[in-house]
Write an enzyme that holds these catalytic residues in place. Sequence first.
Site, PDB file in Angstrom:
ATOM      1  N   ALA A  63      21.675  45.421 -28.447  1.00 13.09           N
ATOM      2  CA  ALA A  63      21.375  46.662 -29.160  1.00 13.09           C
ATOM      3  C   ALA A  63      21.046  47.766 -28.160  1.00 13.09           C
ATOM      4  O   ALA A  63      20.495  47.503 -27.082  1.00 13.09           O
ATOM      5  CB  ALA A  63      20.188  46.440 -30.094  1.00 13.09           C
ATOM      6  N   GLY A 108      21.936  41.379 -28.977  1.00 12.14           N
ATOM      7  CA  GLY A 108      22.981  41.524 -29.994  1.00 12.14           C
ATOM      8  C   GLY A 108      24.358  41.139 -29.474  1.00 12.14           C
ATOM      9  O   GLY A 108      25.223  40.727 -30.247  1.00 12.14           O
ATOM     10  N   GLU A 111      24.510  37.570 -29.849  1.00 16.93           N
ATOM     11  CA  GLU A 111      24.643  37.285 -31.289  1.00 16.93           C
ATOM     12  C   GLU A 111      26.073  37.522 -31.780  1.00 16.93           C
ATOM     13  O   GLU A 111      26.551  36.816 -32.668  1.00 16.93           O
ATOM     14  CB  GLU A 111      23.636  38.128 -32.076  1.00 16.93           C
ATOM     15  CG  GLU A 111      22.206  37.640 -31.856  1.00 16.93           C
ATOM     16  CD  GLU A 111      21.154  38.564 -32.432  1.00 16.93           C
ATOM     17  OE1 GLU A 111      21.178  39.772 -32.090  1.00 16.93           O
ATOM     18  OE2 GLU A 111      20.329  38.102 -33.228  1.00 16.93           O
ATOM     19  N   GLU A 131      15.087  39.567 -26.174  1.00 15.40           N
ATOM     20  CA  GLU A 131      14.356  40.474 -27.067  1.00 15.40           C
ATOM     21  C   GLU A 131      12.839  40.434 -26.884  1.00 15.40           C
ATOM     22  O   GLU A 131      12.171  41.462 -26.969  1.00 15.40           O
ATOM     23  CB  GLU A 131      14.707  40.174 -28.541  1.00 15.40           C
ATOM     24  CG  GLU A 131      16.040  40.750 -28.990  1.00 15.40           C
ATOM     25  CD  GLU A 131      17.234  39.844 -28.732  1.00 15.40           C
ATOM     26  OE1 GLU A 131      17.113  38.933 -27.875  1.00 15.40           O
ATOM     27  OE2 GLU A 131      18.271  40.037 -29.364  1.00 15.40           O
TER      28      GLU A 131
HETATM   29  N1  CO8 Z   1      20.760  49.626 -24.367  1.00 12.19           N
HETATM   30  C1  CO8 Z   1      20.902  50.848 -23.819  1.00 12.19           C
HETATM   31  N2  CO8 Z   1      21.262  51.066 -22.528  1.00 12.19           N
HETATM   32  C2  CO8 Z   1      21.526  49.966 -21.779  1.00 12.19           C
HETATM   33  C3  CO8 Z   1      21.397  48.661 -22.277  1.00 12.19           C
HETATM   34  C4  CO8 Z   1      21.013  48.505 -23.647  1.00 12.19           C
HETATM   35  N3  CO8 Z   1      20.895  47.303 -24.232  1.00 12.19           N
HETATM   36  N4  CO8 Z   1      21.712  47.802 -21.303  1.00 12.19           N
HETATM   37  C5  CO8 Z   1      22.008  48.539 -20.221  1.00 12.19           C
HETATM   38  N5  CO8 Z   1      21.893  49.846 -20.503  1.00 12.19           N
HETATM   39  C6  CO8 Z   1      22.115  50.981 -19.607  1.00 12.19           C
HETATM   40  C7  CO8 Z   1      21.004  51.115 -18.583  1.00 12.19           C
HETATM   41  O1  CO8 Z   1      19.885  51.793 -19.140  1.00 12.19           O
HETATM   42  C8  CO8 Z   1      21.703  51.882 -17.488  1.00 12.19           C
HETATM   43  O2  CO8 Z   1      21.756  53.233 -17.852  1.00 12.19           O
HETATM   44  P1  CO8 Z   1      21.582  54.374 -16.702  1.00 12.19           P
HETATM   45  O3  CO8 Z   1      22.774  54.171 -15.793  1.00 12.19           O
HETATM   46  O4  CO8 Z   1      21.657  55.640 -17.493  1.00 12.19           O
HETATM   47  O5  CO8 Z   1      20.287  54.106 -16.026  1.00 12.19           O
HETATM   48  C9  CO8 Z   1      23.144  51.333 -17.536  1.00 12.19           C
HETATM   49  O6  CO8 Z   1      23.294  50.746 -18.831  1.00 12.19           O
HETATM   50  C10 CO8 Z   1      23.399  50.275 -16.510  1.00 12.19           C
HETATM   51  O7  CO8 Z   1      22.370  49.314 -16.615  1.00 12.19           O
HETATM   52  P2  CO8 Z   1      21.757  48.587 -15.326  1.00 12.19           P
HETATM   53  O8  CO8 Z   1      21.636  49.565 -14.203  1.00 12.19           O
HETATM   54  O9  CO8 Z   1      20.533  47.862 -15.757  1.00 12.19           O
HETATM   55  O10 CO8 Z   1      22.982  47.604 -14.994  1.00 12.19           O
HETATM   56  P3  CO8 Z   1      22.941  46.166 -14.329  1.00 12.19           P
HETATM   57  O11 CO8 Z   1      24.371  45.775 -14.190  1.00 12.19           O
HETATM   58  O12 CO8 Z   1      22.054  46.136 -13.131  1.00 12.19           O
HETATM   59  O13 CO8 Z   1      22.241  45.212 -15.433  1.00 12.19           O
HETATM   60  C11 CO8 Z   1      21.949  44.311 -17.632  1.00 12.19           C
HETATM   61  C12 CO8 Z   1      22.914  44.967 -16.634  1.00 12.19           C
HETATM   62  C13 CO8 Z   1      21.493  42.910 -17.157  1.00 12.19           C
HETATM   63  C14 CO8 Z   1      22.754  44.154 -18.928  1.00 12.19           C
HETATM   64  C15 CO8 Z   1      20.695  45.199 -17.833  1.00 12.19           C
HETATM   65  O14 CO8 Z   1      21.100  46.521 -18.049  1.00 12.19           O
HETATM   66  C16 CO8 Z   1      19.836  44.787 -18.981  1.00 12.19           C
HETATM   67  O15 CO8 Z   1      19.022  43.887 -18.856  1.00 12.19           O
HETATM   68  N6  CO8 Z   1      19.995  45.455 -20.161  1.00 12.19           N
HETATM   69  C17 CO8 Z   1      19.179  45.213 -21.315  1.00 12.19           C
HETATM   70  C18 CO8 Z   1      19.589  43.947 -22.009  1.00 12.19           C
HETATM   71  C19 CO8 Z   1      18.721  43.683 -23.217  1.00 12.19           C
HETATM   72  O16 CO8 Z   1      17.509  43.633 -23.145  1.00 12.19           O
HETATM   73  N7  CO8 Z   1      19.372  43.476 -24.392  1.00 12.19           N
HETATM   74  C20 CO8 Z   1      18.698  43.194 -25.607  1.00 12.19           C
HETATM   75  C21 CO8 Z   1      18.569  44.453 -26.397  1.00 12.19           C
HETATM   76  S1  CO8 Z   1      17.601  44.198 -27.856  1.00 12.19           S
HETATM   77  C22 CO8 Z   1      18.674  43.491 -28.975  1.00 12.19           C
HETATM   78  O17 CO8 Z   1      19.831  43.290 -28.711  1.00 12.19           O
HETATM   79  C23 CO8 Z   1      18.170  43.192 -30.363  1.00 12.19           C
HETATM   80  C24 CO8 Z   1      17.265  44.247 -30.767  1.00 12.19           C
HETATM   81  C25 CO8 Z   1      16.654  44.175 -32.133  1.00 12.19           C
HETATM   82  C26 CO8 Z   1      15.955  45.511 -32.271  1.00 12.19           C
HETATM   83  C27 CO8 Z   1      14.948  45.649 -33.327  1.00 12.19           C
HETATM   84  C28 CO8 Z   1      14.187  47.023 -33.164  1.00 12.19           C
HETATM   85  C29 CO8 Z   1      13.154  47.331 -34.186  1.00 12.19           C
END
Ligand code: CO8
Length: 257
Positions: A63, A108, A111, A131
């Site tokens: 997400a 997600g 998922e 998460e």
């Molecule tokens: N959402 C938004 N932006 C993201 C996300 C994301 N999930 N993942 C990465 N990005 C963005 C980063 O912020 C970054 O942006 P910027 O260049 O502007 O700084 C860009 O993508 C590149 O990211 P990284 O520099 O971190 O890239 P890496 O290759 O080093 O790492 C990863 C990639 C491992 C994927 C890392 O970005 C990461 O850990 N991302 C988050 C993953 C995560 O936590 N996913 C779970 C999200 S929550 C979910 O899916 C369920 C939510 C239910 C919500 C309920 C709410 C009430």
Amino acid sequence: MSPVSTTLDGPVAVITLDRPAARNALNIEVQQGILDALGAIRRDDAVRCVVITGADGVFCAGADITAFDELRAAPVVGDRSASTMFWAELTGFPKPIIAAVEGYALGGGCEIALACDIVIASETARFGVPEVKLGVIPGAGGTQRLIRAVGKSTALMMLFTGDMITAAQALRTGVVADVVGEGEALTAATLIARRIAANSPLAVALAKDAALRSFESSLQQGLAHEQRNFHIALGSADSREGQDAFLGKRRPVFTGR
Ligand code: CO8
């Protein structure tokens, strides 16, 4: 530019999540884009199998973390948002769907892979449900499908720690059907999709419907549902075509009827 594109390769449709700057994270536009793509594929009898993949060596980072407020604003019951409709369409889709996973399939994104019928991963793929690191929990089947896919101990380790598992671990635990070389997941998934598309689309849909019923029912209920689908398949023109083609030593031409 749309963050989701669809390409047709004969009877195989490839849906690509294409938002690499955010690692293909699921914002509303991405979810609406997949929803629209699946809707068009559902109506197109010529498409018999779907592959979902991500651009730029990443499947999907889950997400969109910048858009949590939109999720908070959605009603708990009766939500008709693109997000809710997307997950309903993905999990109830009648045609087979293969996830071709390169790189991260997180939250997600994991998922989505778990909701697909078959997962093909590259050797550098990583699966995780991080998460809890964000103070939330999976909300699109991550607790339910993960535990069925990998078993209790691995699922809870992943859910509690937020740690990722490797493609090799995913293969061992049954999350993925096959692991291929880096950069080869889409090609491998498309080859499988073509083999599926050569079979009776009606029989494949009935097999999917019966097999997935096993998650929802007792063994006896599932067996009864299988018998129902078996007899529907047996009465189809495709089953006669399959029989005639085998006996006539020729390739069958299936119509899905
Ligand atoms: N959402 C938004 N932006 C993201 C996300 C994301 N999930 N993942 C990465 N990005 C963005 C980063 O912020 C970054 O942006 P910027 O260049 O502007 O700084 C860009 O993508 C590149 O990211 P990284 O520099 O971190 O890239 P890496 O290759 O080093 O790492 C990863 C990639 C491992 C994927 C890392 O970005 C990461 O850990 N991302 C988050 C993953 C995560 O936590 N996913 C779970 C999200 S929550 C979910 O899916 C369920 C939510 C239910 C919500 C309920 C709410 C009430």
